[in-house]
Design an enzyme around this catalytic site. Structure first.
Site, mmCIF file in Angstrom:
data_model
loop_
_atom_site.group_PDB
_atom_site.id
_atom_site.type_symbol
_atom_site.label_atom_id
_atom_site.label_comp_id
_atom_site.label_asym_id
_atom_site.label_seq_id
_atom_site.Cartn_x
_atom_site.Cartn_y
_atom_site.Cartn_z
ATOM 1 N N ASP A 117 3.920 -0.860 4.375
ATOM 2 C CA ASP A 117 4.322 0.498 4.706
ATOM 3 C C ASP A 117 4.893 0.459 6.115
ATOM 4 O OD1 ASP A 117 3.235 1.248 2.297
ATOM 5 O OD2 ASP A 117 2.010 2.874 3.114
ATOM 6 N N HIS A 134 -1.961 2.344 8.151
ATOM 7 C CA HIS A 134 -1.039 2.994 9.076
ATOM 8 C C HIS A 134 -1.616 2.992 10.490
ATOM 9 C CE1 HIS A 134 0.623 5.262 5.321
ATOM 10 N NE2 HIS A 134 0.868 3.953 5.309
ATOM 11 N N CYS A 151 3.595 10.923 11.203
ATOM 12 C CA CYS A 151 3.703 10.566 9.783
ATOM 13 C C CYS A 151 4.762 11.391 9.058
ATOM 14 C CB CYS A 151 2.366 10.778 9.081
ATOM 15 S SG CYS A 151 1.042 9.689 9.622
#
EC number: 2.1.4.1
Length: 422
Positions: free
Chosen positions: A253, A302, A406
């Site tokens: 990611d 993340h 985000c």
């Protein structure tokens, strides 16, 4: 004292583009020379390209995409959409990235839309966020609305979709290049489709566009027996470098990477494996150096609510998830700031994240930060650092798994490529 080194010539993309352009030019010249022997080929070679077929090479002065770090003045940003957001099916990779108290929610609603009223409030909050960004002088772009409830099937799995709420997870801008990440959740396999119209537009206007190898997401990518019943299990496994994703194929990611000029920091997480990190290292070298860092985190996914770089040599470091390599930053002259405990109430649903979204902020420039209107203590922290706070409330949007960082991907920041980590 922090040392900063400017690099000549802008981003690596410009050099590469000129080299490729020269090589392509020679190749075309040779082809046209041979083709001139044939009247039909010669006629075809002289046909002019239409406006849609003419794709310019990127230049630092004109390219619509250019960002080197997390804090240069923000000029254009992609903001995600909450519309049609669906709960992902409760598969092993989802289970490994969520808290046990929400597992019944996933078991009951997987494949269905998130609670309608909650999503409507999230949509309204993000619209207000977009309005405030525009008021601050930032151009705002949005992904396309998509029906994420449709089921799809590949040779390896079937799933429904999730959302296009968090562009930071799928898109990473490095210099004048947009990189599409090969994300690890099956529910996000087709998420890129919501962003393709924007990416194609940027490409036609001169941006570089790279799609990392798409994972098959076959069963071998996941440890089907990954033990995650307790937080203690997760702590032990993370400390041992064991995660739900295997090294079967590259996956990552984009939100597990954070940029500081020529240095990019990344964590091995539940969604980013070492093969994915190695792919990025080879792709971006030699101009950029990839540093793997790790944290005392039982559920790494993340980096930007754990370690958020907010200025040249200035980083927010989560006190609940301390960085094991923090001395490396201090020796480089960086200032490490510990953010205060988040104020988000215990009864507020956070289906995909922790309360530490309070530090998941978006820098508009070195002296302006977008921060949650409800988080008064972190606002005071920023003010003590001489940073003006731009306050927006996105509590319901937080429930879908992200804060301001985000929910955005910075497309263009005004600045030059520099080294901040010598």
């Amino acid at each position: 004292m922090l040392r900063v080194r400017c690099l000549r010539g802008g981003s690596r993309g410009a050099e590469a583009a000129h080299l490729i352009g020269a090589l392509v030019g020679r190749a075309l010249s040779g082809r046209l020379s041979r083709a001139s022997r044939s009247s039909s080929s010669s006629a075809a070679a002289q046909l002019p390209l239409s406006a849609h077929e003419q794709v310019p090479e990127p230049t630092a002065e004109e390219c619509p995409v250019c960002a080197h770090n997390e804090w240069d003045p923000l000029e254009e940003v992609i903001v995600g959409r909450a519309e049609n957001a669906c709960v992902p099916p409760f598969t092993v990779e989802v289970k490994a990235n969520t808290y046990e108290k929400y597992w019944p929610f996933y078991q009951q609603y997987g494949g269905q839309t998130f609670p309608k009223e909650h999503v409507q409030k999230a949509v309204a909050e993000i619209e207000e966020m977009c309005n405030i960004l525009q008021h601050e002088g930032v151009t705002v772009r949005r992904p396309e609305p998509v029906d994420w409830s449709l089921e799809y099937r590949t040779p390896d799995f079937s799933s429904t979709g999730m959302y296009a709420a968090m562009p930071r997870d799928i898109l990473m801008v490095v210099g004048n290049e947009i990189i599409e990440a090969p994300m690890a959740w099956r529910a996000r396999f087709f998420e890129y489709r919501a962003y393709r119209p924007l990416i194609k537009e940027y490409f036609r206007r001169g941006a570089r566009w790279t799609t990392a190898p798409k994972p098959t997401m076959a069963d071998q990518l996941y440890d089907q027996d990954y033990p995650i019943r307790t937080v203690e299990d997760r702590h032990k496994l993370a400390a041992q470098g064991k995660f739900v994703t295997t090294e079967f194929e590259p996956c990552f990611d984009a939100a597990d990477f954070i940029r500081a000029g020529t240095d990019i920091f990344v964590q091995r997480s539940q969604v980013t494996n070492y093969m994915g990190i190695e792919w990025m290292r080879r792709h971006l070298s030699p101009t950029y150096k990839i540093h793997i860092i790790s944290f005392k985190d039982p559920n790494p996914m993340h980096i930007d609510a754990t370690f958020n770089i907010i200025g040249p040599g200035l980083v927010l470091s989560n006190p609940d998830r301390p960085c094991r390599q923090i001395e490396m930053f201090k020796k480089a002259g960086w200032t490490v700031v510990t953010p205060p405990t988040p104020l988000i109430p215990d009864n507020h649903p956070l289906w995909m994240s922790s309360k530490w979204l309070s530090m998941n902020v978006l820098m508009l420039d070195e002296k302006r930060v977008m921060v949650d209107a409800n988080e008064s203590t972190i606002q005071k922290m920023f003010e003590s650092l001489g940073i003006k706070t731009v306050k927006v409330s996105i509590r319901h949007a937080n429930s879908l798994g992200g804060g301001f960082h985000c929910w955005t991907t910075d497309v263009r920041r005004r600045g030059t490529l520099q080294s901040y980590f010598l």
